[in-house]
Enzyme design. Structure first.
Site, PDB file in Angstrom:
ATOM      1  CG  ASN A  55     -61.382   1.890  79.874  1.00 19.42           C
ATOM      2  OD1 ASN A  55     -62.440   1.423  78.563  1.00 19.42           O
ATOM      3  ND2 ASN A  55     -61.063   2.359  79.824  1.00 19.42           N
ATOM      4  NE  ARG A 380     -64.939   2.418  66.654  1.00 19.21           N
ATOM      5  CZ  ARG A 380     -65.180   1.287  66.620  1.00 19.21           C
ATOM      6  NH1 ARG A 380     -66.044   0.147  67.098  1.00 19.21           N
ATOM      7  NH2 ARG A 380     -64.302   0.105  67.191  1.00 19.21           N
ATOM      8  NE  ARG A 410     -61.336  -5.798  67.655  1.00 17.24           N
ATOM      9  CZ  ARG A 410     -59.936  -5.398  67.767  1.00 17.24           C
ATOM     10  NH1 ARG A 410     -59.316  -4.161  68.604  1.00 17.24           N
ATOM     11  NH2 ARG A 410     -59.266  -6.367  66.325  1.00 17.24           N
ATOM     12  CG  HIS A 440     -59.381   3.930  61.285  1.00 16.50           C
ATOM     13  ND1 HIS A 440     -58.580   5.300  62.315  1.00 16.50           N
ATOM     14  CD2 HIS A 440     -59.799   3.534  62.646  1.00 16.50           C
ATOM     15  CE1 HIS A 440     -58.589   5.444  63.545  1.00 16.50           C
ATOM     16  NE2 HIS A 440     -60.327   4.697  63.906  1.00 16.50           N
ATOM     17  CE1 TYR A 473     -65.496   8.405  73.986  1.00 15.33           C
ATOM     18  CE2 TYR A 473     -65.406   7.629  71.098  1.00 15.33           C
ATOM     19  CZ  TYR A 473     -65.547   7.126  72.285  1.00 15.33           C
ATOM     20  OH  TYR A 473     -66.040   5.858  72.165  1.00 15.33           O
ATOM     21  NE  ARG A 569     -57.379   7.774  75.310  1.00 18.07           N
ATOM     22  CZ  ARG A 569     -58.099   7.684  74.012  1.00 18.07           C
ATOM     23  NH1 ARG A 569     -59.020   8.325  73.527  1.00 18.07           N
ATOM     24  NH2 ARG A 569     -58.076   6.021  73.489  1.00 18.07           N
TER      25      ARG A 569
END
Length: 725
Positions: A55, A380, A410, A440, A473, A569
């Site tokens: 991260n 993705r 990205r 997105h 996720y 989060r």
């Protein structure tokens, strides 16, 4: 409840906000704290240190890289929430980051000690027995030394380009009373983890090279040495203003991706401390300040952690890792999912429920003669994607398949470019988003023709169609045959094909034109209720909250007396619990086994509750510069189910952190009944399922009466009508 007339008439809410970069660093610290959480198995704690480090790498590559660019090209730019200048933000980031390195070293040493007790031992050369030492020396001379390229640095041997995050060993050398520096790149072609014969004790490649530097640099004498890694700005500019008209968009993206490897350095990491002269030399060569140099005793690349588990015996693995979550497959493949959805909406909660149902639906659609087309937005994709294969199969079967592929996801750009080529070759129609806007959203539309009529099956989700990350996720996925929503989505794709951002929709909120406006209108409606003497209630769950317009409206709603719960989060630029301003706002952050990723907006209480799922975070980039879709949950049962999930998350006192009025986060109180929301959802998924998807045998196994969570749904169900906690 606060008297609405007593609202402070002051729109300067700067003291109610914090800087997004510093808020993100606090989030990453919460990730790191999982490594200090003793109830987590030791190898899981090590993985959290690795996640924290990864991260932080991306944060420096993107956010610090972006700020560095601003400092050069727009030095007067300042944070619109706190008033901090670029220079002040960077100084604060570097200062806060330095303290996190100290914390990481402490936790890494603590976890390493626990692993060592179980035989998982990260060794240094000085820890080896004479026989082990001899074997490693032979291995170095035979396998490593021949592929090393040691280089001195002088006027005949210029300072080399150091690739982003590639490990190097740097040395101070002396020869004939002359001092100079040298570098060796750690080869990426060699195995980085070298296990000894017991299979759980290991060395890292860079430690071996570090030890034998004197051999590589003969005839020079080594005076000082360290392991280093350079982090480079990876925030590439994907704007198309300067694109060659002879290039299509995919070619343009391939061209600019090559620039990422040579962008400006923004950080230098050293595994061992070194001399001031050494630091000054590298600061000059890399154009860095000392505040951008961070020393650490922890390995600079922790990606090796995933390999350790493979070497463990079942007995040791059980002690050092948590049991793998097995997603229940309550699913009879004989069921025609499209037919079922045409009768009743479905909601899937990942990773607690299986993604295979959606994959099976697309597979069935590819073979269904009544299906005319499949249209989907892809952000993705897994490099090995069953979804993509089904889309290709559908095109081969003569169906119209339209794929809106976002190439600017990205660090997934190369993978998306490759898939776009494969879709093209298979006969799918591939398009890209409008200039200046990332697409997105996660939307799929199946168009059928039955009995002479066109009908739609729509899927709208909060997360990507990625078969790997869907296991990591937490996301929601709605399948609906609501024809009004289907018509909205059909119009949405029609507008995307035309590059039109100005379509009007009956049910969907579409960013950039309508999402923020409708969200603010929802906040205003709750304010109206309070002014009329009713209860006003807002619950928002997302990954980040940075949009200043939304923050101001939430503060104003709090002043009026609306009760607001935010489950954020990561970044939260709003500071809660400030008297007279945000005292009616609570902010919690859940950091657990899975990455919280679902986005939800909930307005009101009881049967009047309005609930929306979304692909969008409450960041200005999402509300103003991306194509996002927000969809209402219209089915009463599904709405109730989601409200129960929100209730559970708000009650979490094991993995939740609460933000205080000074911006700090503390773990929520663990008194009373211990509630780990993610563990609860895992248990629920194993005792509940969609009956239509079960075989007769599965139905009989569907409920486990002995489970301590078997009555969970009943315990929470009655809270829905008075959902006000």
């Amino acid at each position: 409840m606060m008297n609405p007339q007593a609202v402070v008439n002051n729109h300067d809410f700067r003291h109610c906000m914090q800087n997004r970069e510093l808020s993100w660093l606090k989030f990453n610290e919460r990730v790191l704290e999982e490594a200090n959480f003793n109830s987590n198995p030791a190898l899981e704690r090590l993985k959290f240190i690795s996640i924290f480090s990864n991260n932080l790498d991306e944060f420096f590559m993107i956010r610090v890289g972006s700020l560095t660019d601003y400092l050069l090209f727009a030095p007067k730019y300042f944070d619109n929430k706190t008033g901090m200048t670029i220079k002040q933000q960077l100084e604060a980031v570097f200062n806060q980051t330095a303290s996190l390195y100290v914390l990481r070293d402490r936790y890494f040493n603590s976890v390493s000690a626990v692993l060592k007790q179980h035989g998982v031992n990260h060794l240094k050369m000085c820890d080896l027995t004479p026989s082990e030492h001899k074997k490693i020396e032979k291995y170095f001379l035979r396998e490593i030394l021949p592929v090393l390229s040691p280089q001195i640095i002088d006027n005949r041997h210029p300072f080399p380009h150091i690739n982003n995050k590639q490990l190097h060993v740097a040395v101070t050398l002396e020869h004939k009373n002359h001092t100079l520096f040298g570098l060796i790149a750690i080869p990426t072609t060699l195995e980085r983890v070298i296990f000894l014969e017991n299979n759980t004790s290991f060395l890292l490649l860079e430690d071996i090279v570090y030890y034998y530097l004197h051999v590589a640099f003969e005839p020079y004498k080594v005076h000082g040495k360290t392991i280093l890694a350079v982090t480079r700005n990876a925030d590439i500019n994907t704007e198309e203003r300067d694109v060659d008209e002879a290039l299509d968009y995919r070619q343009f993206m391939q061209k600019i991706l090559k620039k990422r490897h040579r962008l400006t350095p923004v950080r230098l990491e050293l595994q061992f401390t070194t001399s001031k002269k050494f630091i000054a030399f590298f600061c000059e060569k890399l154009n860095l300040k000392e505040t951008q140099i961070f020393s650490s005793s922890t390995p600079l690349d922790l990606t090796y952690c995933s390999k350790l588990e493979e070497k463990l015996t079942p007995e040791i693995r059980k002690k050092l890792t948590r049991p793998v979550y097995a997603t229940p497959e309550h699913f009879d493949k004989k069921i025609n999912i499209i037919r079922y959805v045409q009768k009743k909406d479905l909601l899937f909660s990942y990773p607690y429920e299986s993604f295979s149902q959606f994959l099976e639906m697309i597979r069935q659609a590819a073979e269904d003669q009544t299906v005319l087309s499949i249209k989907i937005t892809l952000y993705r994709l897994d490099s090995q994607s069953k979804l993509a294969e089904s889309l290709i199969r559908a095109a081969e079967n003569g169906k119209e398949v339209i794929v809106l592929m976002e190439l600017r996801a990205r660090f997934d750009e190369a993978n998306n470019i490759e898939w776009s080529k494969r879709f093209d070759e298979a006969g799918c129609r591939v398009i890209y988003g409008p200039t200046g806007y990332k697409v997105h959203t996660k939307v799929c539309l199946i168009t059928k023709k039955e009995s002479g009529k066109i009908c739609y099956i729509t899927q709208i989700g909060t997360g990507n169609y990625n078969e790997k990350t869907v296991k990591l996720y937490t996301d929601l996925s709605l399948l609906t045959a609501n024809q009004e929503i289907g018509k909205d989505v059909a119009l949405f794709f029609h507008n995307l094909l035309l590059g039109n951002l100005n379509g009007e929709y009956k049910h969907l909120w579409i960013a950039p034109n309508y999402y923020k406006q409708n969200l603010i209108q929802g906040i205003k409606e709750e304010c109206r209720k309070v002014k009329a003497g009713e209860n006003g209630r807002i619950i928002i769950k997302c990954n980040s909250l940075t949009d200043k317009d939304v923050i101001i409206k939430l503060i104003e709603a709090s002043q009026i007396g609306v009760k607001i719960s935010l489950i954020i989060r990561g970044i939260c630029c709003l500071i809660p619990k400030l008297p007279g301003y945000t005292e009616n706002i609570t902010v919690i952050s859940i950091v657990g086994r899975f990455l919280e990723h679902s986005r939800l907006c909930c307005f009101g209480t009881g049967t009047d509750t309005k609930l929306y799922i979304s692909s969008a975070d409450l960041m200005t980039r999402n509300t103003e510069r991306r194509i996002e879709v927000v969809c209402p949950i219209l089915d009463a049962e599904l709405k109730q189910r989601i409200c129960e999930m929100l209730e559970t998350m708000l009650k979490d006192n094991v993995k939740a952190w609460e933000q205080l009025s000074d911006g700090r986060y503390l773990r929520c109180s663990s008194t009373g009944l211990m509630i780990n929301s993610q563990e609860n959802f895992m248990e629920q998924a194993h005792i509940q399922s969609h009956p239509a998807f079960c075989s007769d045998e599965q139905r009989t196994k569907n409920v486990n009466p002995s489970s301590k969570f078997a009555d969970f749904s009943k315990r929470v169900k009655n809270r829905f009508l008075g959902f006000q906690s």
